[in-house]
Write an enzyme that holds these catalytic residues in place. Structure first.
Site, PDB file in Angstrom:
ATOM      1  N   LYS A 106     -11.880   0.890 -15.149  1.00 13.27           N
ATOM      2  CA  LYS A 106     -12.392  -0.401 -14.700  1.00 13.27           C
ATOM      3  C   LYS A 106     -12.826  -1.268 -15.892  1.00 13.27           C
ATOM      4  CE  LYS A 106     -11.802   0.139 -10.306  1.00 13.27           C
ATOM      5  NZ  LYS A 106     -10.789  -0.669  -9.616  1.00 13.27           N
ATOM      6  N   THR A 120     -16.788   1.114   2.653  1.00 12.15           N
ATOM      7  CA  THR A 120     -15.356   1.162   3.018  1.00 12.15           C
ATOM      8  C   THR A 120     -15.029   2.621   3.364  1.00 12.15           C
ATOM      9  OG1 THR A 120     -14.549   1.760   0.807  1.00 12.15           O
ATOM     10  CG2 THR A 120     -14.850  -0.599   1.238  1.00 12.15           C
ATOM     11  N   SER A 180     -15.677  -2.684 -11.459  1.00  6.53           N
ATOM     12  CA  SER A 180     -16.597  -1.987 -10.562  1.00  6.53           C
ATOM     13  C   SER A 180     -17.889  -1.892 -11.341  1.00  6.53           C
ATOM     14  CB  SER A 180     -16.062  -0.578 -10.275  1.00  6.53           C
ATOM     15  OG  SER A 180     -17.133   0.307 -10.005  1.00  6.53           O
ATOM     16  N   ASP A 233       0.857  -1.195   0.000  1.00  6.47           N
ATOM     17  CA  ASP A 233       0.000   0.000   0.000  1.00  6.47           C
ATOM     18  C   ASP A 233       0.892   1.244   0.000  1.00  6.47           C
ATOM     19  OD1 ASP A 233      -3.258   0.244   1.020  1.00  6.47           O
ATOM     20  OD2 ASP A 233      -2.045   2.084   0.953  1.00  6.47           O
ATOM     21  N   ASP A 292       3.796   2.238  -4.282  1.00  9.05           N
ATOM     22  CA  ASP A 292       2.918   3.059  -5.114  1.00  9.05           C
ATOM     23  C   ASP A 292       2.747   2.299  -6.421  1.00  9.05           C
ATOM     24  OD1 ASP A 292       1.679   4.797  -6.801  1.00  9.05           O
ATOM     25  OD2 ASP A 292       3.024   6.507  -6.423  1.00  9.05           O
ATOM     26  N   TYR A 337     -12.911   6.899 -13.988  1.00  8.78           N
ATOM     27  CA  TYR A 337     -12.780   5.719 -13.121  1.00  8.78           C
ATOM     28  C   TYR A 337     -13.430   4.507 -13.804  1.00  8.78           C
ATOM     29  CZ  TYR A 337     -13.924   2.771  -9.047  1.00  8.78           C
ATOM     30  OH  TYR A 337     -14.085   1.725  -8.160  1.00  8.78           O
ATOM     31  N   VAL A 352     -19.712  -0.862  -1.941  1.00 12.23           N
ATOM     32  CA  VAL A 352     -19.301  -1.565  -0.732  1.00 12.23           C
ATOM     33  C   VAL A 352     -18.920  -0.510   0.306  1.00 12.23           C
ATOM     34  CG1 VAL A 352     -17.557  -3.126   0.230  1.00 12.23           C
ATOM     35  CG2 VAL A 352     -18.419  -3.499  -2.093  1.00 12.23           C
ATOM     36  N   ASN A 397      -5.953  -4.937  -6.103  1.00 15.88           N
ATOM     37  CA  ASN A 397      -7.102  -4.282  -5.452  1.00 15.88           C
ATOM     38  C   ASN A 397      -7.006  -2.749  -5.427  1.00 15.88           C
ATOM     39  OD1 ASN A 397      -9.331  -4.212  -3.114  1.00 15.88           O
ATOM     40  ND2 ASN A 397      -7.547  -3.090  -2.389  1.00 15.88           N
ATOM     41  N   SER A 401     -19.397   0.469 -12.099  1.00 11.68           N
ATOM     42  CA  SER A 401     -19.352   1.645 -12.983  1.00 11.68           C
ATOM     43  C   SER A 401     -18.642   1.362 -14.306  1.00 11.68           C
ATOM     44  CB  SER A 401     -18.683   2.818 -12.272  1.00 11.68           C
ATOM     45  OG  SER A 401     -17.444   2.429 -11.774  1.00 11.68           O
TER      46      SER A 401
HETATM   47  P1  NAD Z   1     -10.238   2.409  -0.277  1.00 12.00           P
HETATM   48  O1  NAD Z   1     -10.017   3.768  -0.831  1.00 12.00           O
HETATM   49  O2  NAD Z   1     -10.978   2.268   1.025  1.00 12.00           O
HETATM   50  O3  NAD Z   1      -8.810   1.701  -0.113  1.00 12.00           O
HETATM   51  C1  NAD Z   1      -7.888   1.767  -1.146  1.00 12.00           C
HETATM   52  C2  NAD Z   1      -6.494   1.478  -0.632  1.00 12.00           C
HETATM   53  O4  NAD Z   1      -5.607   1.656  -1.748  1.00 12.00           O
HETATM   54  C3  NAD Z   1      -6.020   2.430   0.469  1.00 12.00           C
HETATM   55  O5  NAD Z   1      -5.409   1.696   1.511  1.00 12.00           O
HETATM   56  C4  NAD Z   1      -5.006   3.321  -0.243  1.00 12.00           C
HETATM   57  O6  NAD Z   1      -3.965   3.789   0.605  1.00 12.00           O
HETATM   58  C5  NAD Z   1      -4.472   2.397  -1.303  1.00 12.00           C
HETATM   59  N1  NAD Z   1      -3.875   3.096  -2.438  1.00 12.00           N
HETATM   60  C6  NAD Z   1      -4.284   4.249  -3.027  1.00 12.00           C
HETATM   61  N2  NAD Z   1      -3.427   4.613  -3.992  1.00 12.00           N
HETATM   62  C7  NAD Z   1      -2.457   3.672  -4.023  1.00 12.00           C
HETATM   63  C8  NAD Z   1      -1.285   3.500  -4.799  1.00 12.00           C
HETATM   64  N3  NAD Z   1      -0.933   4.387  -5.749  1.00 12.00           N
HETATM   65  N4  NAD Z   1      -0.514   2.422  -4.580  1.00 12.00           N
HETATM   66  C9  NAD Z   1      -0.848   1.526  -3.610  1.00 12.00           C
HETATM   67  N5  NAD Z   1      -1.942   1.649  -2.833  1.00 12.00           N
HETATM   68  C10 NAD Z   1      -2.736   2.701  -3.039  1.00 12.00           C
HETATM   69  O7  NAD Z   1     -10.914   1.566  -1.447  1.00 12.00           O
HETATM   70  P2  NAD Z   1     -11.969   0.353  -1.405  1.00 12.00           P
HETATM   71  O8  NAD Z   1     -13.324   0.923  -1.338  1.00 12.00           O
HETATM   72  O9  NAD Z   1     -11.549  -0.647  -0.402  1.00 12.00           O
HETATM   73  O10 NAD Z   1     -11.795  -0.232  -2.885  1.00 12.00           O
HETATM   74  C11 NAD Z   1     -10.866  -1.255  -3.179  1.00 12.00           C
HETATM   75  C12 NAD Z   1     -11.007  -1.626  -4.645  1.00 12.00           C
HETATM   76  O11 NAD Z   1     -12.357  -1.993  -4.959  1.00 12.00           O
HETATM   77  C13 NAD Z   1     -10.656  -0.483  -5.614  1.00 12.00           C
HETATM   78  O12 NAD Z   1     -10.054  -1.014  -6.776  1.00 12.00           O
HETATM   79  C14 NAD Z   1     -12.015   0.080  -5.974  1.00 12.00           C
HETATM   80  O13 NAD Z   1     -11.996   0.738  -7.213  1.00 12.00           O
HETATM   81  C15 NAD Z   1     -12.844  -1.199  -6.029  1.00 12.00           C
HETATM   82  N6  NAD Z   1     -14.263  -0.964  -5.854  1.00 12.00           N
HETATM   83  C16 NAD Z   1     -14.735  -0.438  -4.691  1.00 12.00           C
HETATM   84  C17 NAD Z   1     -16.105  -0.221  -4.563  1.00 12.00           C
HETATM   85  C18 NAD Z   1     -16.686   0.357  -3.295  1.00 12.00           C
HETATM   86  O14 NAD Z   1     -17.879   0.684  -3.313  1.00 12.00           O
HETATM   87  N7  NAD Z   1     -15.915   0.503  -2.218  1.00 12.00           N
HETATM   88  C19 NAD Z   1     -16.959  -0.525  -5.616  1.00 12.00           C
HETATM   89  C20 NAD Z   1     -16.435  -1.064  -6.782  1.00 12.00           C
HETATM   90  C21 NAD Z   1     -15.076  -1.285  -6.894  1.00 12.00           C
END
Ligand code: NAD
Length: 259
Positions: free
Chosen positions: A170, A201, A153, A47, A74, A166, A199, A101, A155
């Site tokens: 995806k 989060t 996602s 992360d 990163d 975004y 979801v 992820n 979307s």
């Molecule tokens: P979140 O923002 O809560 O967590 C994302 C994590 O990624 C964080 O810990 C952040 O520090 C890390 N991150 C950000 N930029 C980074 C980088 N350049 N390198 C490494 N790490 C990095 O996100 P989430 O809601 O847990 O989503 C996780 C995945 O699921 C994502 O790919 C998101 O697009 C996808 N997603 C989420 C949802 C939702 O509703 N939460 C819906 C569809 C898809």
């Protein structure tokens, strides 16, 4: 003929395997990392948030008795992705499962955005997937086994104002998954994609709090999802229970109704 059996419990035993989950310091990624830890895997929490990654790694080791490390990464930088894979192999000997992820959400109308905004979103959500996968694949191909899980996602289908860039990233991940699966399948590597609906989060909590009821109406099951529910889908795709599944996108979205 491939060796298969109906010992499904064994299919979900990840003891001795190493799983790297990007963006696992919180949210869905953290739940994914924990699900693999529950099943005995060594886990790498990669992360950009180094402190958060280390904390999660410590928690998983204490809770599940597995080996877990946090790696500041990163994913939008190719060299950082390569270093992540190198450090994983150095620590655990091999990388068996890569979970791409990490993603960057945030709503913004396209006309209000600038090229830098697109670069940031594509950098994490698309280039992050390409970078980490490109770095991890040679080892998997050489060993003749491995699994990669990418993220779409809801979307990706479009029709989500504010999520044009975004959603495009995806959609690209989904297409990439299908083509890459065809390129590396004979080498024994499976590539699949998970497509979550909304979801709860840290990334979505304010939005979900504000629109919970309305959001629920978009799902056949009448509610938004929890990180653990996506984690179980990811584990399935990575497990031997999915040994003849590749190039697929698994929609973990409570029956999203807006197609
Ligand atoms: P979140 O923002 O809560 O967590 C994302 C994590 O990624 C964080 O810990 C952040 O520090 C890390 N991150 C950000 N930029 C980074 C980088 N350049 N390198 C490494 N790490 C990095 O996100 P989430 O809601 O847990 O989503 C996780 C995945 O699921 C994502 O790919 C998101 O697009 C996808 N997603 C989420 C949802 C939702 O509703 N939460 C819906 C569809 C898809």
């Amino acid at each position: 003929m491939a060796e298969t059996s109906l010992d499904i419990r064994e299919d979900f035993d990840f003891t001795g395997q190493t799983v790297c989950v990007t963006g696992a310091a919180q949210g869905i990624g953290e739940a994914v990392a924990e699900a693999f830890a529950v099943l005995g895997a060594n886990v790498v929490i990669a992360d950009i948030d180094a402190e958060g990654a280390a904390e999660v790694a410590g928690r998983l080791t204490d809770a599940h008795g597995v080996r877990a490390i946090g790696l500041e990464t990163d994913v939008s930088e190719y060299d950082a992705a390569a270093a992540m894979v190198e450090a994983t192999v150095e620590e655990f000997g091999a990388l068996d499962v890569l979970v791409n992820n990490a993603g960057l959400m945030g709503t913004q109308k396209f006309l209000d955005s600038e090229p830098d905004d697109w670069a940031a979103k594509l950098g994490v959500s698309l280039f992050g997937t390409l970078n980490c996968t490109h770095a991890a694949l040679p080892g998997m191909v050489e060993r003749g086994e491995g699994a990669v899980i990418n993220y779409a996602s809801a979307s990706y289908r479009g029709n989500d104002p504010g999520l044009s860039v975004y959603g495009a990233a995806k959609a690209a991940n989904r297409s990439f998954t299908k083509t890459l699966a065809a390129e590396v399948g004979e080498a024994g590597v499976r590539v699949n994609c998970v497509s979550p609906g909304t979801v709860e989060t840290p990334a979505t909590e304010d939005f979900v709090e504000k629109y919970r009821e309305k959001l629920g109406d978009a799902y056949a099951l009448g509610r938004v999802g929890q990180p653990e529910e996506v984690a179980k889908g990811v584990v399935f795709l990575a497990s031997d229970a999915a040994s003849w599944i590749t190039g697929e996108t698994l929609h973990v979205d409570g029956g999203y109704l807006r197609r």
